[in-house]
Design an enzyme around this catalytic site. Structure first.
Site, short mmCIF file in Angstrom:
data_model
loop_
_atom_site.label_atom_id
_atom_site.label_comp_id
_atom_site.label_asym_id
_atom_site.label_seq_id
_atom_site.Cartn_x
_atom_site.Cartn_y
_atom_site.Cartn_z
N LEU A 168 28.81 32.65 51.69
CA LEU A 168 29.40 31.79 52.72
C LEU A 168 30.78 31.29 52.27
O LEU A 168 31.67 31.11 53.10
CB LEU A 168 28.48 30.61 53.02
CG LEU A 168 28.98 29.70 54.15
CD1 LEU A 168 28.98 30.43 55.48
CD2 LEU A 168 28.13 28.44 54.23
N TYR A 169 30.94 31.07 50.98
CA TYR A 169 32.26 30.66 50.46
C TYR A 169 33.32 31.67 50.88
O TYR A 169 34.36 31.30 51.44
CB TYR A 169 32.20 30.55 48.94
CG TYR A 169 33.56 30.44 48.28
CD1 TYR A 169 34.41 29.37 48.56
CD2 TYR A 169 34.00 31.40 47.37
CE1 TYR A 169 35.66 29.27 47.95
CE2 TYR A 169 35.24 31.30 46.76
CZ TYR A 169 36.06 30.25 47.06
OH TYR A 169 37.29 30.15 46.46
#
Length: 335
Positions: free
Chosen positions: A151-152
Protein backbone atom coordinates in the site's frame (compact mmCIF):
# COMPACT_ATOMS: atom_id res chain seq x y z
CA UNK A 1 14.60 32.21 -2.53
CA UNK A 2 11.80 31.24 -0.13
CA UNK A 3 11.42 27.46 0.15
CA UNK A 4 8.57 25.65 1.88
CA UNK A 5 9.59 22.10 2.86
CA UNK A 6 7.31 19.51 4.38
CA UNK A 7 8.99 16.81 6.42
CA UNK A 8 11.85 18.80 7.98
CA UNK A 9 11.67 16.77 11.19
CA UNK A 10 12.46 13.78 8.99
CA UNK A 11 15.76 12.50 7.69
CA UNK A 12 15.78 13.86 4.13
CA UNK A 13 13.89 17.07 4.85
CA UNK A 14 16.32 17.93 7.63
CA UNK A 15 19.36 17.53 5.39
CA UNK A 16 17.78 19.41 2.49
CA UNK A 17 16.79 22.31 4.75
CA UNK A 18 20.33 22.53 6.16
CA UNK A 19 21.79 22.63 2.68
CA UNK A 20 19.41 25.32 1.42
CA UNK A 21 20.01 27.42 4.53
CA UNK A 22 23.77 27.08 4.04
CA UNK A 23 23.27 28.28 0.46
CA UNK A 24 21.61 31.45 1.76
CA UNK A 25 17.94 30.64 1.19
CA UNK A 26 15.02 31.14 3.57
CA UNK A 27 13.29 27.93 4.63
CA UNK A 28 9.98 27.31 6.35
CA UNK A 29 9.70 23.75 7.60
CA UNK A 30 6.44 21.92 8.23
CA UNK A 31 6.08 18.55 9.93
CA UNK A 32 4.00 16.57 12.39
CA UNK A 33 5.69 14.64 15.19
CA UNK A 34 4.21 11.21 14.57
CA UNK A 35 5.46 8.36 16.75
CA UNK A 36 6.47 6.09 13.89
CA UNK A 37 9.95 6.15 15.41
CA UNK A 38 11.87 7.78 18.27
CA UNK A 39 10.69 11.39 18.64
CA UNK A 40 13.99 12.41 20.24
CA UNK A 41 15.73 12.10 16.90
CA UNK A 42 13.05 14.20 15.21
CA UNK A 43 13.32 16.90 17.88
CA UNK A 44 17.11 16.88 17.55
CA UNK A 45 16.84 17.58 13.83
CA UNK A 46 14.32 20.39 14.31
CA UNK A 47 16.32 21.98 17.12
CA UNK A 48 19.40 22.12 14.85
CA UNK A 49 17.35 23.83 12.14
CA UNK A 50 15.72 26.28 14.55
CA UNK A 51 19.16 27.56 15.49
CA UNK A 52 19.44 28.99 11.96
CA UNK A 53 18.32 32.61 11.53
CA UNK A 54 16.53 32.01 8.23
CA UNK A 55 14.53 28.99 9.40
CA UNK A 56 10.98 28.97 10.75
CA UNK A 57 8.94 25.92 11.67
CA UNK A 58 5.34 24.78 11.96
CA UNK A 59 4.50 21.59 13.83
CA UNK A 60 1.27 20.20 12.41
CA UNK A 61 -0.03 17.33 10.33
CA UNK A 62 -0.40 17.41 6.55
CA UNK A 63 -4.07 16.55 6.96
CA UNK A 64 -4.63 19.82 8.87
CA UNK A 65 -5.47 22.02 5.88
CA UNK A 66 -5.95 25.17 7.96
CA UNK A 67 -2.50 24.90 9.56
CA UNK A 68 -0.88 23.96 6.27
CA UNK A 69 -2.48 26.89 4.46
CA UNK A 70 -1.49 29.38 7.15
CA UNK A 71 2.13 28.20 7.16
CA UNK A 72 2.47 28.19 3.39
CA UNK A 73 0.85 31.60 2.97
CA UNK A 74 3.17 33.08 5.60
CA UNK A 75 6.15 31.66 3.70
CA UNK A 76 5.01 32.82 0.25
CA UNK A 77 7.24 30.15 -1.30
CA UNK A 78 9.05 30.41 -4.58
CA UNK A 79 9.52 26.63 -4.35
CA UNK A 80 7.64 23.90 -2.49
CA UNK A 81 9.38 20.60 -1.71
CA UNK A 82 6.97 17.98 -0.40
CA UNK A 83 8.90 15.31 1.50
CA UNK A 84 6.59 14.55 4.42
CA UNK A 85 4.94 11.15 4.21
CA UNK A 86 4.21 8.02 6.09
CA UNK A 87 7.22 5.95 5.10
CA UNK A 88 8.11 2.30 5.50
CA UNK A 89 7.16 -0.73 3.44
CA UNK A 90 6.50 -3.14 6.32
CA UNK A 91 4.62 -0.68 8.52
CA UNK A 92 2.06 -0.29 5.73
CA UNK A 93 0.95 -3.85 6.45
CA UNK A 94 0.20 -2.92 10.07
CA UNK A 95 -1.19 0.62 9.82
CA UNK A 96 -2.56 1.11 6.29
CA UNK A 97 -4.86 3.98 7.18
CA UNK A 98 -1.93 6.21 8.17
CA UNK A 99 -0.63 5.90 4.60
CA UNK A 100 -3.96 6.95 3.13
CA UNK A 101 -4.18 9.93 5.48
CA UNK A 102 -0.62 11.21 5.02
CA UNK A 103 0.30 10.16 1.49
CA UNK A 104 -3.05 10.69 -0.23
CA UNK A 105 -4.99 13.28 1.79
CA UNK A 106 -1.82 15.12 2.84
CA UNK A 107 -0.40 15.19 -0.68
CA UNK A 108 -3.74 16.37 -2.06
CA UNK A 109 -3.60 19.27 0.40
CA UNK A 110 -0.13 20.18 -0.89
CA UNK A 111 -1.44 20.16 -4.45
CA UNK A 112 -4.24 22.50 -3.42
CA UNK A 113 -1.73 24.82 -1.75
CA UNK A 114 0.33 24.84 -4.96
CA UNK A 115 -2.78 25.58 -7.03
CA UNK A 116 -3.54 28.60 -4.85
CA UNK A 117 -0.02 29.98 -4.27
CA UNK A 118 1.42 29.14 -7.71
CA UNK A 119 5.08 28.46 -6.81
CA UNK A 120 7.70 28.52 -9.53
CA UNK A 121 8.33 24.81 -8.96
CA UNK A 122 6.66 22.04 -6.94
CA UNK A 123 8.87 19.04 -6.13
CA UNK A 124 7.43 15.83 -4.67
CA UNK A 125 9.12 12.82 -3.09
CA UNK A 126 8.13 9.42 -4.45
CA UNK A 127 9.89 6.07 -4.10
CA UNK A 128 11.60 3.27 -6.01
CA UNK A 129 8.97 0.99 -4.48
CA UNK A 130 6.59 2.00 -7.29
CA UNK A 131 8.60 -0.23 -9.65
CA UNK A 132 7.50 -3.29 -7.69
CA UNK A 133 9.28 -6.45 -8.78
CA UNK A 134 10.10 -5.24 -12.29
CA UNK A 135 12.55 -7.64 -13.88
CA UNK A 136 13.78 -5.13 -16.46
CA UNK A 137 16.80 -3.32 -15.08
CA UNK A 138 17.92 -0.70 -14.58
CA UNK A 139 14.56 0.89 -13.72
CA UNK A 140 13.77 3.77 -16.05
CA UNK A 141 11.22 6.42 -15.16
CA UNK A 142 9.03 5.52 -18.16
CA UNK A 143 8.84 1.84 -17.14
CA UNK A 144 5.54 0.30 -16.07
CA UNK A 145 4.62 1.00 -12.43
CA UNK A 146 1.09 -0.38 -12.33
CA UNK A 147 1.71 -3.36 -10.03
CA UNK A 148 2.68 -2.04 -6.57
CA UNK A 149 3.48 -4.70 -4.00
CA UNK A 150 2.50 -2.67 -0.91
CA UNK A 151 0.00 0.00 0.00
CA UNK A 152 2.95 2.33 0.63
CA UNK A 153 4.00 2.00 -3.01
CA UNK A 154 0.39 2.35 -4.14
CA UNK A 155 -0.08 5.63 -2.26
CA UNK A 156 3.12 7.06 -3.69
CA UNK A 157 2.15 6.07 -7.23
CA UNK A 158 -1.27 7.63 -6.61
CA UNK A 159 0.41 10.85 -5.49
CA UNK A 160 2.35 10.96 -8.76
CA UNK A 161 -0.86 10.50 -10.75
CA UNK A 162 -2.71 13.19 -8.78
CA UNK A 163 0.21 15.57 -9.26
CA UNK A 164 0.16 15.00 -13.02
CA UNK A 165 -3.53 15.92 -13.15
CA UNK A 166 -2.87 19.15 -11.23
CA UNK A 167 0.09 20.02 -13.44
CA UNK A 168 -2.18 19.56 -16.47
CA UNK A 169 -5.24 21.34 -15.11
CA UNK A 170 -3.56 24.25 -13.31
CA UNK A 171 -0.20 24.46 -15.11
CA UNK A 172 1.79 23.85 -11.91
CA UNK A 173 5.42 23.03 -12.85
CA UNK A 174 5.98 19.76 -11.00
CA UNK A 175 8.83 17.30 -10.60
CA UNK A 176 8.30 14.01 -8.79
CA UNK A 177 11.50 12.22 -7.84
CA UNK A 178 11.83 8.57 -6.89
CA UNK A 179 14.23 7.84 -4.03
CA UNK A 180 16.41 4.72 -3.94
CA UNK A 181 17.29 3.48 -0.40
CA UNK A 182 18.62 6.69 1.09
CA UNK A 183 20.98 6.41 4.07
CA UNK A 184 23.37 8.51 6.11
CA UNK A 185 23.76 10.45 9.40
CA UNK A 186 20.52 11.29 11.22
CA UNK A 187 18.87 8.48 9.22
CA UNK A 188 15.67 6.68 10.14
CA UNK A 189 15.91 4.01 12.88
CA UNK A 190 13.67 1.65 10.89
CA UNK A 191 16.19 1.40 8.05
CA UNK A 192 18.51 -1.61 7.83
CA UNK A 193 21.78 0.28 8.35
CA UNK A 194 20.56 1.96 11.54
CA UNK A 195 19.12 -1.30 12.88
CA UNK A 196 22.27 -3.29 12.11
CA UNK A 197 24.62 -0.78 13.75
CA UNK A 198 22.33 -0.45 16.78
CA UNK A 199 22.21 -4.24 17.14
CA UNK A 200 26.01 -4.42 17.03
CA UNK A 201 26.21 -1.96 19.92
CA UNK A 202 23.99 -4.24 21.98
CA UNK A 203 25.76 -7.42 20.85
CA UNK A 204 22.47 -8.66 19.36
CA UNK A 205 22.02 -10.64 16.12
CA UNK A 206 20.68 -8.92 13.00
CA UNK A 207 17.76 -10.22 10.94
CA UNK A 208 18.81 -10.74 7.33
CA UNK A 209 15.71 -11.20 5.17
CA UNK A 210 15.59 -12.85 1.79
CA UNK A 211 18.56 -14.94 2.93
CA UNK A 212 20.69 -11.91 2.07
CA UNK A 213 20.06 -12.23 -1.67
CA UNK A 214 18.39 -8.83 -2.06
CA UNK A 215 20.09 -5.94 -3.86
CA UNK A 216 19.60 -2.24 -3.20
CA UNK A 217 20.69 0.88 -5.05
CA UNK A 218 21.94 2.68 -1.93
CA UNK A 219 21.98 6.49 -2.18
CA UNK A 220 23.99 8.50 0.32
CA UNK A 221 22.13 11.49 1.71
CA UNK A 222 24.61 14.11 0.44
CA UNK A 223 24.22 12.79 -3.11
CA UNK A 224 20.44 12.86 -2.80
CA UNK A 225 20.38 16.44 -1.49
CA UNK A 226 22.75 17.55 -4.25
CA UNK A 227 20.42 16.02 -6.84
CA UNK A 228 17.38 17.81 -5.41
CA UNK A 229 19.21 21.14 -5.23
CA UNK A 230 20.27 20.80 -8.85
CA UNK A 231 16.71 19.89 -9.93
CA UNK A 232 15.08 22.90 -8.26
CA UNK A 233 15.97 25.33 -11.10
CA UNK A 234 15.14 22.72 -13.77
CA UNK A 235 11.48 23.69 -14.06
CA UNK A 236 9.73 21.20 -16.37
CA UNK A 237 9.07 22.68 -19.79
CA UNK A 238 9.60 21.95 -23.47
CA UNK A 239 12.68 24.18 -23.26
CA UNK A 240 14.52 21.48 -21.31
CA UNK A 241 13.08 18.34 -22.86
CA UNK A 242 15.87 15.75 -23.02
CA UNK A 243 16.73 14.26 -26.40
CA UNK A 244 16.09 10.54 -26.82
CA UNK A 245 19.75 9.77 -27.39
CA UNK A 246 20.56 10.90 -23.84
CA UNK A 247 17.61 9.46 -21.89
CA UNK A 248 13.91 8.64 -22.06
CA UNK A 249 12.39 11.87 -20.79
CA UNK A 250 9.18 11.68 -18.76
CA UNK A 251 8.16 15.28 -19.49
CA UNK A 252 4.42 15.08 -20.05
CA UNK A 253 2.88 16.33 -23.28
CA UNK A 254 -0.17 17.43 -21.28
CA UNK A 255 1.46 19.70 -18.72
CA UNK A 256 4.70 20.76 -16.99
CA UNK A 257 5.26 17.46 -15.18
CA UNK A 258 8.27 15.16 -14.98
CA UNK A 259 9.40 12.09 -12.99
CA UNK A 260 13.10 11.62 -12.19
CA UNK A 261 14.98 8.78 -10.49
CA UNK A 262 17.38 9.84 -7.73
CA UNK A 263 19.82 6.96 -7.54
CA UNK A 264 23.30 6.14 -8.73
CA UNK A 265 22.56 2.98 -10.68
CA UNK A 266 25.04 0.89 -8.66
CA UNK A 267 23.07 -1.78 -6.75
CA UNK A 268 24.85 -3.60 -3.92
CA UNK A 269 23.96 -7.01 -2.53
CA UNK A 270 22.73 -7.14 1.06
CA UNK A 271 25.51 -9.49 2.17
CA UNK A 272 28.31 -7.30 0.78
CA UNK A 273 26.57 -4.32 2.40
CA UNK A 274 26.67 -6.11 5.75
CA UNK A 275 30.35 -6.90 5.17
CA UNK A 276 30.95 -3.17 4.70
CA UNK A 277 29.18 -2.40 7.98
CA UNK A 278 31.34 -4.97 9.79
CA UNK A 279 34.45 -3.37 8.34
CA UNK A 280 33.38 0.09 9.52
CA UNK A 281 32.47 -1.21 12.97
CA UNK A 282 35.57 -3.42 13.16
CA UNK A 283 33.38 -6.14 14.61
CA UNK A 284 31.46 -9.11 13.16
CA UNK A 285 27.67 -9.16 13.11
CA UNK A 286 25.69 -12.19 14.18
CA UNK A 287 23.38 -13.00 11.25
CA UNK A 288 19.91 -14.47 11.62
CA UNK A 289 19.08 -15.59 8.07
CA UNK A 290 15.36 -15.36 7.26
CA UNK A 291 13.10 -15.71 4.19
CA UNK A 292 11.84 -12.68 2.25
CA UNK A 293 9.25 -10.58 4.05
CA UNK A 294 5.85 -9.88 2.55
CA UNK A 295 5.96 -6.77 0.37
CA UNK A 296 9.74 -6.70 -0.04
CA UNK A 297 11.17 -6.46 -3.55
CA UNK A 298 14.23 -8.47 -4.56
CA UNK A 299 16.12 -5.62 -6.15
CA UNK A 300 16.15 -1.87 -6.76
CA UNK A 301 18.27 -0.50 -9.57
CA UNK A 302 17.99 3.07 -10.84
CA UNK A 303 18.79 4.37 -14.26
CA UNK A 304 20.36 7.78 -13.51
CA UNK A 305 20.46 8.84 -17.16
CA UNK A 306 17.61 11.35 -16.99
CA UNK A 307 18.95 12.97 -13.81
CA UNK A 308 22.37 13.28 -15.41
CA UNK A 309 20.95 14.69 -18.65
CA UNK A 310 18.93 17.31 -16.75
CA UNK A 311 21.52 18.38 -14.19
CA UNK A 312 24.92 17.02 -15.22
CA UNK A 313 25.06 15.33 -11.80
CA UNK A 314 25.49 11.65 -11.00
CA UNK A 315 25.41 10.24 -7.42
CA UNK A 316 28.86 8.81 -6.73
CA UNK A 317 29.47 8.33 -2.99
CA UNK A 318 30.08 4.61 -2.51
CA UNK A 319 28.76 2.50 0.37
CA UNK A 320 32.13 2.27 2.09
CA UNK A 321 32.33 6.06 2.42
CA UNK A 322 28.66 6.37 3.32
CA UNK A 323 28.57 3.56 5.88
CA UNK A 324 31.73 4.84 7.58
CA UNK A 325 30.20 8.33 7.84
CA UNK A 326 27.02 6.86 9.34
CA UNK A 327 28.90 4.74 11.89
CA UNK A 328 30.95 7.76 12.99
CA UNK A 329 27.77 9.82 13.41
CA UNK A 330 25.96 7.00 15.24
CA UNK A 331 28.75 6.64 17.78
CA UNK A 332 28.89 10.39 18.40
CA UNK A 333 25.10 10.73 18.62
CA UNK A 334 24.82 7.89 21.12
CA UNK A 335 28.00 8.90 22.94
Amino acid sequence: MNVFITGTAGFIGFHLARRLLADGHTVHGYDGMTEYYDLRLKHTRVDILKAEANYTHTQAMLEDMDALTAAAEACQPDVIVHLAAQAGVRYSLEQPRTYVNANLVGSFNILEIARILKPQHLLLASTSSVYGANEKVPFEEADKTDEPMTLYAATKKSMEVMAHSYAHLWKIPTTAFRFFTVYGPYGRPDMALFKFVAAAGKNEPIDVYGMGQQERDFTYIDDLVEAIVKLIPVVPSEDNRVSEDKARDTLSKLGPFRIVNLGGGQPVGLLPFIDTIEEALETPLQRNMLPMQKGDVPRTYASPKLLQALTGFLPSIDVKQGVTAFVNWFRAYNK
